[in-house]
Enzyme design. Sequence first.
Site, PDB file in Angstrom:
ATOM      1  CD  GLU A  99      -3.148   0.686   0.362  1.00 35.06           C
ATOM      2  OE1 GLU A  99      -2.615   1.476  -0.433  1.00 35.06           O
ATOM      3  OE2 GLU A  99      -4.367   0.699   0.584  1.00 35.06           O
ATOM      4  CG  ASP A 100      -0.969   4.760  -1.485  1.00 34.49           C
ATOM      5  OD1 ASP A 100      -1.679   4.078  -0.710  1.00 34.49           O
ATOM      6  OD2 ASP A 100      -1.460   5.580  -2.290  1.00 34.49           O
ATOM      7  CG  ASP A 103      -6.163   8.590   6.027  1.00 35.65           C
ATOM      8  OD1 ASP A 103      -5.672   9.139   7.019  1.00 35.65           O
ATOM      9  OD2 ASP A 103      -7.055   9.110   5.333  1.00 35.65           O
ATOM     10  CG  PHE A 152      -4.266  14.908   1.447  1.00 37.03           C
ATOM     11  CD1 PHE A 152      -5.129  13.843   1.665  1.00 37.03           C
ATOM     12  CD2 PHE A 152      -3.833  15.157   0.154  1.00 37.03           C
ATOM     13  CE1 PHE A 152      -5.548  13.040   0.620  1.00 37.03           C
ATOM     14  CE2 PHE A 152      -4.246  14.358  -0.906  1.00 37.03           C
ATOM     15  CZ  PHE A 152      -5.116  13.303  -0.670  1.00 37.03           C
ATOM     16  NE  ARG A 165      -2.547   8.504  -9.371  1.00 35.46           N
ATOM     17  CZ  ARG A 165      -3.201   8.017  -8.314  1.00 35.46           C
ATOM     18  NH1 ARG A 165      -2.542   7.601  -7.265  1.00 35.46           N
ATOM     19  NH2 ARG A 165      -4.513   7.968  -8.310  1.00 35.46           N
TER      20      ARG A 165
END
Length: 180
Positions: A99-100, A103, A152, A165
Amino acid sequence: MHPDVKEIMFSESEIKNKIKELGERISNDYKECESITVVGILKGAVIFMSDLVRSISVPVFFDFMAVSSYSSSTESSGVVRILKDLDKNVESKHVLIVEDIVDTGLTLNYLINNLRNRNVASLKVCTLLDKPSRRKVDVRIDYNGFEIPDEFVVGYGLDFNECYRNLPYIAVLKPEVYRK
Ligand code: IMP
């Protein structure tokens, strides 16, 4: 630096060093395994996964899933949908979810439960970033790159409205960009 960026949280070289460290840990933990099936979560984890697998010495197979838990805003909708499922059966495979960022944990929680039901030999999770202060469900992360505060972030695969990205670093945007 990109004109929309307020500050760089992790530079290219910090990310590179962290990935080397993660790759070494993973290679050591899986050294007795014939192979690892690395499941990248599209699209955010693509860049992280492509660097991570090159620092893993155990044979690796690639697969991908795409899920959506977010609308176009920065807030979680809490709804997880599979947009693309795995290409191959993972029964009896050693699966590593890549996963990046974790959260609220809702996406990962869904993925773990979903993949666990496929009779895998083992299931572990590797994420580049972890935002523990935002967690809504408790999820186990086996390999974590960086713990970050409630901000964020974009870059190195992570987007805001599908942009940024391709930034080679992880950054926080200027507040006016989010308000656009
Ligand atoms: P969760 O279900 O709330 O844990 O959200 C996980 C997904 O939300 C990640 O895979 C990202 O796609 C997205 N996400 C969460 N935080 C951020 C962020 O700071 N920047 C970009 N995407 C994020």
